[in-house]
Structures are given as structure tokens and as C-alpha cells.
Design an enzyme around this catalytic site. Structure first.
Site, short mmCIF file in Angstrom:
data_model
loop_
_atom_site.label_atom_id
_atom_site.label_comp_id
_atom_site.label_asym_id
_atom_site.label_seq_id
_atom_site.Cartn_x
_atom_site.Cartn_y
_atom_site.Cartn_z
N HIS A 30 0.87 -1.19 0.00
CA HIS A 30 0.00 0.00 0.00
C HIS A 30 0.89 1.23 0.00
CE1 HIS A 30 -3.97 -1.92 0.55
NE2 HIS A 30 -3.25 -2.88 1.10
N HIS A 51 0.76 -8.25 -1.67
CA HIS A 51 0.12 -8.29 -2.99
C HIS A 51 0.84 -7.40 -4.01
CE1 HIS A 51 -1.99 -4.75 -1.50
NE2 HIS A 51 -2.84 -5.45 -0.76
N ALA A 55 -1.82 -1.92 -5.40
CA ALA A 55 -1.67 -0.88 -4.36
C ALA A 55 -0.21 -0.47 -4.18
CB ALA A 55 -2.26 -1.34 -3.04
N GLY A 84 -6.75 -13.90 -11.45
CA GLY A 84 -7.03 -13.54 -12.83
C GLY A 84 -7.70 -12.20 -12.96
N ILE A 85 -7.89 -11.51 -11.86
CA ILE A 85 -8.51 -10.18 -11.85
C ILE A 85 -7.48 -9.13 -11.44
CG2 ILE A 85 -10.30 -8.75 -10.77
CD1 ILE A 85 -11.84 -11.42 -10.26
N HIS A 86 -6.80 -9.37 -10.36
CA HIS A 86 -5.81 -8.41 -9.86
C HIS A 86 -4.54 -8.39 -10.71
CE1 HIS A 86 -8.31 -8.58 -6.24
NE2 HIS A 86 -7.72 -7.47 -5.85
N ASP A 108 -7.02 -12.49 -1.45
CA ASP A 108 -7.63 -11.17 -1.29
C ASP A 108 -9.15 -11.28 -1.23
OD1 ASP A 108 -7.05 -8.38 -0.88
OD2 ASP A 108 -7.92 -7.95 -2.83
N LEU A 145 -11.82 -1.70 -7.89
CA LEU A 145 -11.76 -3.05 -7.36
C LEU A 145 -11.64 -3.03 -5.85
CD1 LEU A 145 -11.63 -6.00 -8.36
CD2 LEU A 145 -9.13 -5.78 -8.42
#
Length: 221
Positions: A30, A51, A55, A84-86, A108, A145
Site C-alpha cells: 500500500h 500483494h 496498491a 485472474g482479476i488483480h 484477497d 476493485l
């Protein structure tokens, strides 16, 4: 474990206090930090990144940011959201192959995981209505998102498919690598003397059984 942005004033001093004074793991995330700031945070005691690519500043060929630390000599552990989204499949594969033994899979997932698609109320952290479509959750009326609704075994299967790694290598990113990151020697691999907490997967990576403390607690019908 604590995630913090290393560019904030006093971050390195806090990292040293948390890691050396209280045995708390520190992860970087972040954040808008550049590569050198992240490197200084690792030298102060941070050991992982949260992640990666999400961020944080994007990876750029002249300014790699925190994501560039994956391939550095001081490479920390790094978590990836393999839904498959992030992340694009190619980005996930690139990060994994850069350092498979430091790669960690996370979902997540948010509170709508397992629920039907639709509109759900917000809460203190997200004071807006939330729209669930499949595994994707966004702020209603936007493409912002919020999180995912994927499961960890799904992320394992995705990593195997998109990176070309073996099922065992993908599972390692959800088990052994995490235990090593946290300094846990009582779990993470199956061997005598460790906790008998494990799952049984079929050849495709789908869940068959869950065992906790040596007892079967779930079996697929």
C-alpha cells in the site's frame, strides 16, 4: 505481521523496532515507494511485500519500484493475488519465475466469497454498496476493485496453468514458503514432528480432503 509503506517518515525506525524488539514480521505494501526506499526498508528488517503490483507504483523499466525487489539480491518474500482479476496471467508467471521459493499465493477474498452475485451493503472500511460479479467485487457504479472472491485452491490451479509450474511447486507457494516467511517450523511441510494440518488434492489441484490436527474435517462428496 504488519504491512506498512516504507516511504512514510520514521518507517525504517519502526521496522527495526517491530522486527528486533517484538519479533513482528514487516511487509511492504500500500505504498508509493521507489526501489531504493524499499531496499532500505529490507535492510532495516522488512522481509516481505504485500500483494505485489497491486496498491503500489507499477513496474517500470527505468523505475522498478517495490515490485523490482523481487529479482534483487535481497529479494523478500512476496505475495501475489492469483485470481485472474488483480494480475494478468503473464505478470503472475513472470513474478513467480523470478523467485519461486519466495512466492506466496493469497486470495484477497472479501466477505462476499461464496455468496451469489449481486449488490451488497458497504461497511466501515468500504462505505459504498458493493457489486459482486463472479470473483470480482467493485464499488457499485465504478470499476474500482474492492477485492476478490477466489479460493486458495483456485489460485494454486491458476498459478500452475499460467506459469507452467508443477502442482507441487504451486502448492509450495501456499504452504512451505509461507511457513518459512513466518519462521514457523511446526508446519508447512509433511514430515514427522510437524502439525498434521494438510489438504489432499486431486491431480488437477481440486480439493478432496482437509485434515486438521491429524483428523479428517472435510471430504468431498
Amino acid at each position: 505481521m504488519v504491512t506498512l509503506a516504507p516511504e512514510l517518515d520514521g518507517s525504517n525506525k519502526l521496522i527495526e523496532e517491530l522486527t528486533k524488539g517484538h519479533d513482528i514480521r514487516v511487509s511492504l505494501g500500500h505504498s508509493a515507494a521507489d526501489f531504493d526506499t524499499g531496499l532500505a526498508a529490507l535492510k532495516a528488517g522488512a522481509t516481505s511485500m504485500t500483494h505485489v503490483f497491486n496498491a503500489m507504483n507499477p513496474l517500470h523499466h527505468r523505475s522498478p519500484g517495490l515490485a523490482g525487489l523481487i529479482a534483487s539480491e535481497e529479494s523478500p518474500y512476496f505475495s501475489l493475488i492469483a485470481d485472474g482479476i488483480h494480475l494478468h496471467a503473464a505478470t503472475l508467471a513472470m513474478a513467480f519465475h523470478a523467485n519461486p521459493h519466495k512466492c506466496i499465493l493469497i486470495t484477497d477474498s472479501v466477505e462476499m466469497a461464496g455468496l451469489a452475485d449481486g449488490l451488497y451493503p458497504g461497511h466501515a472500511q468500504i462505505p459504498h454498496q458493493q457489486r459482486k460479479r463472479g470473483n470480482q467485487v467493485t464499488i457499485e457504479g465504478t470499476e474500482t476493485l474492492i477485492g476478490s472472491c477466489s479460493s486458495l485452491d483456485e489460485c494454486v490451479r491458476n498459478l500452475k496453468q499460467w506459469s507452467g509450474c508443477s502442482l507441487a511447486q504451486a502448492v509450495q507457494c501456499a504452504t512451505e514458503n509461507i511457513a518459512k516467511m513466518m519462521g514457523l517450523e511446526d508446519r508447512g511441510v509433511i514430515e514427522v514432528g510437524r502439525r498434521a494440518d494438510f489438504v489432499v488434492l486431486d491431480d488437477t489441484g481440486r480439493l478432496l480432503e482437509t485434515w486438521k490436527g491429524g483428523e479428517l474435517v472435510y471430504q468431498r462428496g
